[in-house]
Design a protein around this motif. Sequence first.
Motif, short mmCIF file in Angstrom:
data_model
loop_
_atom_site.label_atom_id
_atom_site.label_comp_id
_atom_site.label_asym_id
_atom_site.label_seq_id
_atom_site.Cartn_x
_atom_site.Cartn_y
_atom_site.Cartn_z
N PRO A 71 0.80 -1.23 0.00
CA PRO A 71 0.00 0.00 0.00
C PRO A 71 0.83 1.28 0.00
O PRO A 71 0.30 2.36 -0.29
CB PRO A 71 -0.83 -0.12 1.29
N THR A 72 2.13 1.19 0.30
CA THR A 72 2.96 2.39 0.29
C THR A 72 3.53 2.70 -1.09
O THR A 72 4.09 3.78 -1.31
CB THR A 72 4.13 2.26 1.29
N THR A 73 3.41 1.76 -2.04
CA THR A 73 3.92 1.98 -3.39
C THR A 73 3.17 3.13 -4.06
O THR A 73 1.95 3.29 -3.89
CB THR A 73 3.78 0.70 -4.24
N LEU A 74 3.89 3.92 -4.85
CA LEU A 74 3.31 5.04 -5.58
C LEU A 74 3.52 4.82 -7.08
O LEU A 74 4.62 4.47 -7.51
CB LEU A 74 3.93 6.36 -5.14
N VAL A 75 2.47 5.07 -7.86
CA VAL A 75 2.48 4.77 -9.29
C VAL A 75 2.18 6.03 -10.09
O VAL A 75 1.23 6.77 -9.79
CB VAL A 75 1.43 3.68 -9.63
N LEU A 76 2.99 6.27 -11.12
CA LEU A 76 2.70 7.35 -12.06
C LEU A 76 2.29 6.73 -13.39
O LEU A 76 2.73 5.64 -13.74
CB LEU A 76 3.90 8.27 -12.24
N THR A 121 -0.53 14.92 -14.42
CA THR A 121 -0.21 15.93 -13.41
C THR A 121 -1.50 16.54 -12.87
O THR A 121 -2.58 16.39 -13.43
CB THR A 121 0.67 17.05 -13.99
N ARG A 122 -1.31 17.27 -11.78
CA ARG A 122 -2.43 17.96 -11.12
C ARG A 122 -1.98 19.36 -10.75
O ARG A 122 -0.87 19.55 -10.24
CB ARG A 122 -2.86 17.18 -9.89
N GLY A 123 -2.81 20.35 -11.00
CA GLY A 123 -2.48 21.72 -10.67
C GLY A 123 -2.03 22.50 -11.90
O GLY A 123 -1.36 21.95 -12.78
N ASP A 124 -2.38 23.78 -11.95
CA ASP A 124 -2.07 24.61 -13.11
C ASP A 124 -0.79 25.42 -12.92
O ASP A 124 0.14 25.32 -13.70
CB ASP A 124 -3.23 25.54 -13.41
N GLU A 125 -0.73 26.24 -11.88
CA GLU A 125 0.43 27.12 -11.69
C GLU A 125 1.64 26.36 -11.18
O GLU A 125 2.77 26.65 -11.57
CB GLU A 125 0.06 28.25 -10.73
N SER A 126 1.43 25.40 -10.29
CA SER A 126 2.52 24.59 -9.76
C SER A 126 2.15 23.11 -9.91
O SER A 126 1.78 22.45 -8.94
CB SER A 126 2.78 24.93 -8.28
N PRO A 127 2.25 22.58 -11.12
CA PRO A 127 1.82 21.19 -11.35
C PRO A 127 2.65 20.19 -10.57
O PRO A 127 3.85 20.38 -10.36
CB PRO A 127 2.00 21.02 -12.86
N LEU A 147 3.25 15.80 -10.09
CA LEU A 147 3.03 14.49 -10.65
C LEU A 147 1.95 13.78 -9.84
O LEU A 147 1.98 13.80 -8.61
CB LEU A 147 4.34 13.70 -10.59
N VAL A 148 0.97 13.18 -10.51
CA VAL A 148 -0.06 12.41 -9.82
C VAL A 148 0.51 11.03 -9.53
O VAL A 148 0.87 10.28 -10.45
CB VAL A 148 -1.33 12.31 -10.67
N VAL A 206 -8.60 6.39 -17.53
CA VAL A 206 -9.51 7.35 -16.92
C VAL A 206 -8.73 8.23 -15.96
O VAL A 206 -7.95 7.73 -15.14
CB VAL A 206 -10.65 6.63 -16.17
N LEU A 207 -8.92 9.54 -16.04
CA LEU A 207 -8.27 10.47 -15.14
C LEU A 207 -9.27 10.99 -14.11
O LEU A 207 -10.45 11.15 -14.41
CB LEU A 207 -7.66 11.65 -15.91
N LEU A 208 -8.78 11.25 -12.92
CA LEU A 208 -9.61 11.83 -11.87
C LEU A 208 -9.84 13.31 -12.16
O LEU A 208 -9.09 13.94 -12.92
CB LEU A 208 -8.94 11.65 -10.51
N GLY A 209 -10.85 13.88 -11.54
CA GLY A 209 -11.18 15.28 -11.77
C GLY A 209 -10.02 16.20 -11.46
O GLY A 209 -9.40 16.10 -10.40
N GLY A 210 -9.69 17.09 -12.40
CA GLY A 210 -8.59 18.03 -12.21
C GLY A 210 -7.26 17.52 -12.71
O GLY A 210 -6.30 18.29 -12.83
#
Length: 324
Positions: A33-38, A47-53, A55-56, A115-119
């Motif tokens: 559960p600690t693994t992170l996936v891009l 990515t997420r965020g406009d001014e300071s994106p 990595l999701v 499928v991407l999450l909102g934002g």
Amino acid sequence: MISAELPLSRTTTDRAADLRERPDLVAALLTDPTTLVLMVHDGSVVTRGDESPELVLLPPGQAALLAPGGELPEGWIFLGVDDVDRLPGVSPTETRPAGAPGYLARLVPDLDGAVLLGGDRWSSLREVGAVLSARDAGLATAAVALERWHVRHPRCPRCGAATRSEQSGWVRRCVVDASEHYPRSDPAVIMAVVDEADRILLGHGALWPEHRYSTLAGFVEPGESVEHAIRREVREEVGVIVGAVEYRGSQPWPFPGSLMLGFRAQALSTEVTVDAVEVTAARWFTRMELRAGIRSGWVGLPNNTSIAHALIEEWYGSELPDAI
């Protein structure tokens, strides 16, 4: 040196090459559960965020749901773990601290199937590399480079048979002759050519947008030194003779698999004659001329993710101006 400032050279990740040969590594990380996936596709990451994106980074189960398909071992690449001591590599006597999360890349072959999450959105690494954090830039650069390699090398160059992914995504093995094939980086030189009057030489590539100017560049050929490649490329493209060269830094450029070696090069001649094939225009700029060209819109420079931008800015002596 400008190496530490180059956007795609930054990283805080231990690549953990010593773990790649574990046959169960990716499978184990997918249940941790600690693994992170891009997610990565064709030079872009989510990515997420406009001014300071940012990595999701998703937990494995969510990543598998949002981007289904690609069974093991295909479809997943081990990128490493958090680098606790911030020193590249792990010495033979070093014990890696327990609990550091592992990072995986999820290869997405078809955007319609993801499928991407909102934002969230797909962002080209070329565009966001300079504004991502060091951790995110390092992970994204490795993921893009490896994803492009897997897509471009599905078959054995020796016999033409299919290859399969091994060693957590870092090797492809032929299913017929068992030969191993590794990711490659093609060395390319890129140079800020400067004359005795401290002017910089910039050229316009044949395939570039109108008014785009940048430093000259070219691939190092087999059996050639980087110094020879610099002098050859400059003379072939614009007819200028180069003498002394000074290394300034390097960064990966995974579009699809280059390593850009940056230099300052001293011109011994100033007459410009373009080859009209790769370079259709070139000229010398003083700092005042470059500033005026940028502000008027007559000159467009490469974006700030590139090493070309860094080399020009280093010569300029301060942050490059914006167009007015």
